[in-house]
Structures are given as structure tokens and as C-alpha cells.
Design a protein around this motif. Structure first.
Motif, PDB file in Angstrom:
ATOM      1  N   MET A  55       0.825  -1.206   0.000  1.00 13.16           N
ATOM      2  CA  MET A  55       0.000   0.000   0.000  1.00 13.16           C
ATOM      3  C   MET A  55       0.860   1.258   0.000  1.00 13.16           C
ATOM      4  SD  MET A  55      -3.031   1.094   2.666  1.00 13.16           S
ATOM      5  CE  MET A  55      -1.927   1.119   4.089  1.00 13.16           C
ATOM      6  N   GLN A  56       1.891   1.301   0.819  1.00  8.50           N
ATOM      7  CA  GLN A  56       2.770   2.463   0.870  1.00  8.50           C
ATOM      8  C   GLN A  56       3.361   2.768  -0.501  1.00  8.50           C
ATOM      9  OE1 GLN A  56       5.532   1.373   4.087  1.00  8.50           O
ATOM     10  NE2 GLN A  56       4.678   3.056   5.278  1.00  8.50           N
ATOM     11  N   THR A  57       3.771   1.714  -1.198  1.00 11.86           N
ATOM     12  CA  THR A  57       4.372   1.888  -2.519  1.00 11.86           C
ATOM     13  C   THR A  57       3.341   2.326  -3.548  1.00 11.86           C
ATOM     14  OG1 THR A  57       6.021   0.202  -2.026  1.00 11.86           O
ATOM     15  CG2 THR A  57       5.672   0.741  -4.343  1.00 11.86           C
ATOM     16  N   ARG A  58       2.184   1.685  -3.543  1.00 10.44           N
ATOM     17  CA  ARG A  58       1.181   1.988  -4.562  1.00 10.44           C
ATOM     18  C   ARG A  58       0.569   3.367  -4.388  1.00 10.44           C
ATOM     19  NH1 ARG A  58      -1.716  -3.916  -5.861  1.00 10.44           N
ATOM     20  NH2 ARG A  58       0.218  -4.823  -6.680  1.00 10.44           N
ATOM     21  N   LEU A  59       0.559   3.875  -3.172  1.00 11.11           N
ATOM     22  CA  LEU A  59       0.102   5.253  -2.971  1.00 11.11           C
ATOM     23  C   LEU A  59       1.040   6.234  -3.658  1.00 11.11           C
ATOM     24  CD1 LEU A  59      -1.046   5.145   0.769  1.00 11.11           C
ATOM     25  CD2 LEU A  59      -2.504   5.583  -1.228  1.00 11.11           C
ATOM     26  N   LYS A  60       2.306   5.847  -3.805  1.00  9.80           N
ATOM     27  CA  LYS A  60       3.292   6.723  -4.437  1.00  9.80           C
ATOM     28  C   LYS A  60       3.337   6.559  -5.957  1.00  9.80           C
ATOM     29  CE  LYS A  60       6.322   6.584  -0.388  1.00  9.80           C
ATOM     30  NZ  LYS A  60       7.605   6.040   0.165  1.00  9.80           N
ATOM     31  N   ILE A  61       3.306   5.317  -6.427  1.00 14.90           N
ATOM     32  CA  ILE A  61       3.534   5.090  -7.856  1.00 14.90           C
ATOM     33  C   ILE A  61       2.290   4.638  -8.621  1.00 14.90           C
ATOM     34  CG2 ILE A  61       5.960   4.546  -7.444  1.00 14.90           C
ATOM     35  CD1 ILE A  61       5.330   1.601  -7.857  1.00 14.90           C
ATOM     36  N   GLY A  62       1.174   4.479  -7.925  1.00 18.15           N
ATOM     37  CA  GLY A  62      -0.060   4.091  -8.598  1.00 18.15           C
ATOM     38  C   GLY A  62      -0.390   2.622  -8.422  1.00 18.15           C
ATOM     39  N   ILE A  63      -1.641   2.293  -8.699  1.00 15.30           N
ATOM     40  CA  ILE A  63      -2.156   0.930  -8.552  1.00 15.30           C
ATOM     41  C   ILE A  63      -2.110   0.224  -9.902  1.00 15.30           C
ATOM     42  CG2 ILE A  63      -4.225  -0.428  -8.031  1.00 15.30           C
ATOM     43  CD1 ILE A  63      -5.046   1.906  -6.134  1.00 15.30           C
ATOM     44  N   PRO A  64      -1.506  -0.970  -9.997  1.00 14.47           N
ATOM     45  CA  PRO A  64      -1.501  -1.693 -11.274  1.00 14.47           C
ATOM     46  C   PRO A  64      -2.888  -2.259 -11.595  1.00 14.47           C
ATOM     47  CG  PRO A  64      -0.454  -3.015  -9.569  1.00 14.47           C
ATOM     48  CD  PRO A  64      -0.775  -1.696  -8.941  1.00 14.47           C
ATOM     49  N   ILE A  65      -3.361  -1.979 -12.780  1.00 16.77           N
ATOM     50  CA  ILE A  65      -4.657  -2.476 -13.243  1.00 16.77           C
ATOM     51  C   ILE A  65      -4.428  -3.306 -14.506  1.00 16.77           C
ATOM     52  CG2 ILE A  65      -6.973  -1.859 -14.068  1.00 16.77           C
ATOM     53  CD1 ILE A  65      -6.539  -1.062 -11.182  1.00 16.77           C
TER      54      ILE A  65
END
Length: 364
Positions: A330-340
Motif C-alpha cells: 500500500m505504501q508503494t502503490r500510494l506513491k507510484i499508482g495501482i496496477p490495473i
């Protein structure tokens, strides 16, 4: 960072705020009140942020279909049927499961603040997303949170071949001096959403997840969807504890379904059907009623450190604690975006076109 920035060509990245706004707009276009739409969006996106792709925005179509078919009541009378100082029974009136679940856990927390323990059971609801979402609500308040739900039949009992049990997840969250401990698990080997991910990608599933209609272990995902069944936690038979996963699933049906006056998994229906009859169980335990909160947090953190520093197997880089991978992801995806996944993106944009909202903006 826990998750590398690189993703393969089958994925794109979308910011958390863009995804949240998109889900809210879609649901509001379908008549969902803004406050309710935000609860659903927060639940779905927390799943994606924590790396639980199977329960993230790829599930949005499920709720859209449920709304369009009339299986979900957009203006439910979510009401308390019975109540005491430390307990309540709620009827969800076929509302969105996330909205019903959020209100039920809030009530459990309120009761725990006054009585030490709050137990709220819910009948007549719908699919409520990730169980951990509600358990974490209590942990944020300095409490232990427990969340369970029954679900439509997808799992064969030990010794059976028929879909009878739900994946019936269990979640428990507890505060520490750092990030909360979070156990969030299906009582089957995997949730059905994991198979949906493999199906989208056209990949065989790992051996031991499921059986075909004849009871044979299969890696063909289509055979599972066409008459097969998932296996209970522990897998096939009793050798590795499949009967224990089977028992845990029945336990959820007892606490969420039968105790609430609802039903058990065999009689639960799809979200798109009327009267899907999904039932939930929530508990909040006020730690301060038993020991000082800071003492509890300190001991939790010490236990976790001892676990993580215990002797490690040579084939493993580290010993993880439940919820830790999800927190770091979560910490990482808040910074670089969520993979879809691109096929999911196409589906989401088809929904956008259908309801009349802007398509998702992909991060460059």
C-alpha cells in the motif's frame, strides 16, 4: 520499496485518487448516495492498494450488475432488529454489503467503548468486499476487530464434490506500536476471485486449489467454473488439514448466518439476484477493558519482533507477519499508482461509457 516500479505490458498504473473518484462517479450515476459510494470505493481500492487484486476494482462490474438487476437495494432501511448493551442484530435490507458492514462495525465499536465488547450480527445483506477492511476499523480505534461473512456456495466439504460452502472469510486485526497485525483469509485454499484473475489471464491454476465436477484435482480453471469446486483450506482430504478449513467455514456460517437468523452458504445467491441473503459477523474488543492499551501494543510488537527474528528456513528471505506485505504494498502503490490489468481497464471503461462518466486516466 516493497513493490518494484516495473510492471509487465499487460498492466497500467492508475493513481489511488483517480480510481477512487472513478468508482464514486460510476456508483452515483447508478443512484448510489455519495456517502455510500465513497464507502464502497474505499473498500475496493483498499484491496487493490494492499495487493488483493481479486477483491479490488475488478469486482466493480459485479456491483453494477447487481444494481441494474435490482439485486441491490440502493436506499435500504438498515435497521437494528434487536439490541443490548454489548450486542445488536441488524437487517441490511439488501443494501450494498460494504455500506451495511461499515455501519455494523461502527456500531460494534461504539458498544465496545461502553461495554468492553461489541458483537453485531447482520442478515439480509450483500457481498461486503475484503473482511480485513472492517477488522482494521476497530484496530484504528485501539481495539481488536473481528469480521466474518458467509458467501455463495463455491467450496466442496471434505469428502464431497458438490459446491456447498462459501469461501467464508475470517479477519482479525489488532493494534501494535507500528502497523496493525491483520489476518485476512478465506476458509478455502483461495478465494474465487483468485481464479477469476487466472481466468482473465488465460493461465492454469496451481494444482491443489480446486476439483472438477467428478472430484478430480484440476488446473483447468474452466472445469472449476463449469461444475467444479474450490477446496477448503488445507486442501483435498484430511492429510493436510482440509477438514479444518471445512470446519472453519461451517463456523462462519454458524456465527454469521444461523446466529443472525439468516442462512448458510448453500442458500446464498449471487449479488445480481434478489434476496442474495449474505450474512455477516462483527466483533470489537476494547483492549482497555482487559489490559492497558500501551501494554498490549508493546507486547504485540515484542511478539512480532521475536517471530520475525526467529530461526529462518534457508529457502526464505524473511519471516513475514500477517498484514505486513499488504501494508508495504500500500505504501508503494500510494506513491507510484495501482496496477490495473488491461482487460480490467477495458471493462471499467466500458462501464464508464455505459453510465456516462469519463474513462480512467492512466498514469504516464
Amino acid at each position: 520499496m516493497f513493490e518494484k516500479g516495473y510492471i509487465d505490458e499487460n498492466y497500467v498504473r492508475v493513481s489511488r485518487d483517480e480510481l477512487f473518484s472513478f468508482v464514486v462517479k460510476v456508483l452515483m450515476k447508478l443512484g448510489v448516495p455519495k456517502e455510500d459510494a465513497e464507502i464502497v470505493a474505499d473498500n475496493l481500492i483498499m484491496a487493490d492498494l494492499r495487493g488483493i487484486e481479486s477483491h479490488g476494482v475488478q469486482r466493480l462490474k459485479r456491483y453494477v450488475d447487481g444494481i441494474l438487476s435490482g439485486g441491490i437495494n440502493l436506499k435500504p432501511n438498515i435497521r437494528i432488529v434487536r439490541e443490548g448493551a454489548s450486542y445488536a442484530l441488524i437487517d441490511g435490507d439488501e443494501g450494498l454489503g460494504q455500506v451495511v458492514g461499515y455501519k455494523a462495525m461502527k456500531l460494534a465499536i461504539e458498544k465496545a467503548k461502553k461495554s468492553g465488547i461489541g458483537v453485531v450480527v447482520v442478515r439480509n445483506s450483500n457481498h461486503y468486499g475484503i473482511a480485513g477492511y472492517y477488522a482494521l476499523m476497530a484496530a484504528v480505534e485501539g481495539m481488536i476487530g473481528i469480521s466474518m461473512t458467509n458467501s455463495r456456495p463455491l467450496v466442496a466439504p471434505t469428502g464431497g464434490v458438490e459446491r456447498f460452502l462459501g469461501t467464508n472469510p475470517i479477519a482479525l486485526a489488532a493494534p501494535t506500536k507500528d502497523k496493525p497485525f491483520l489476518l485476512d483469509m478465506a476458509t478455502s485454499v483461495v478465494p474465487i476471485g483468485k481464479l477469476e484473475v487466472y481466468r482473465r489471464k488465460g493461465k492454469p491454476i496451481p494444482e491443489g486449489w480446486a476439483i472438477d465436477s467428478e472430484g478430480n484435482i484440476t488446473t483447468d480453471v474452466e472445469k472449476v467454473f463449469n461444475g467444479g469446486a474450490l477446496l477448503p483450506l488445507g486442501g483435498f482430504g484430511e492429510l493436510f488439514g482440509g477438514h479444518k478449513g471445512y470446519g472453519l467455514s461451517v463456523m462462519v456460517d454458524i456465527l454469521a448466518g444461523i446466529l443472525s437468523g439468516g442462512t448458510w452458504s448453500r442458500h446464498v445467491k449471487n449479488t445480481s439476484e434478489r434476496h442474495s441473503e449474505v450474512d455477516h459477523f462483527f466483533m470489537a474488543i476494547n483492549i482497555e477493558a482487559f489490559v492497558p492499551l500501551e501494554e498490549f501494543k508493546e507486547k504485540m510488537s515484542r511478539m512480532i519482533e521475536e517471530l520475525k527474528s526467529s530461526k529462518r528456513h534457508k529457502d526464505f528471505e524473511r519471516i513475514w507477519i500477517h498484514g505486513e506485505k499488504g501494508f508495504l504494498t500500500m505504501q508503494t502503490r500510494l506513491k507510484i499508482g495501482i496496477p490495473i490489468y488491461k482487460k480490467v481497464l477495458e471493462e471499467l471503461n466500458q462501464i464508464a461509457e455505459m453510465v456516462g462518466v469519463e474513462k480512467l486516466k492512466v498514469k504516464g
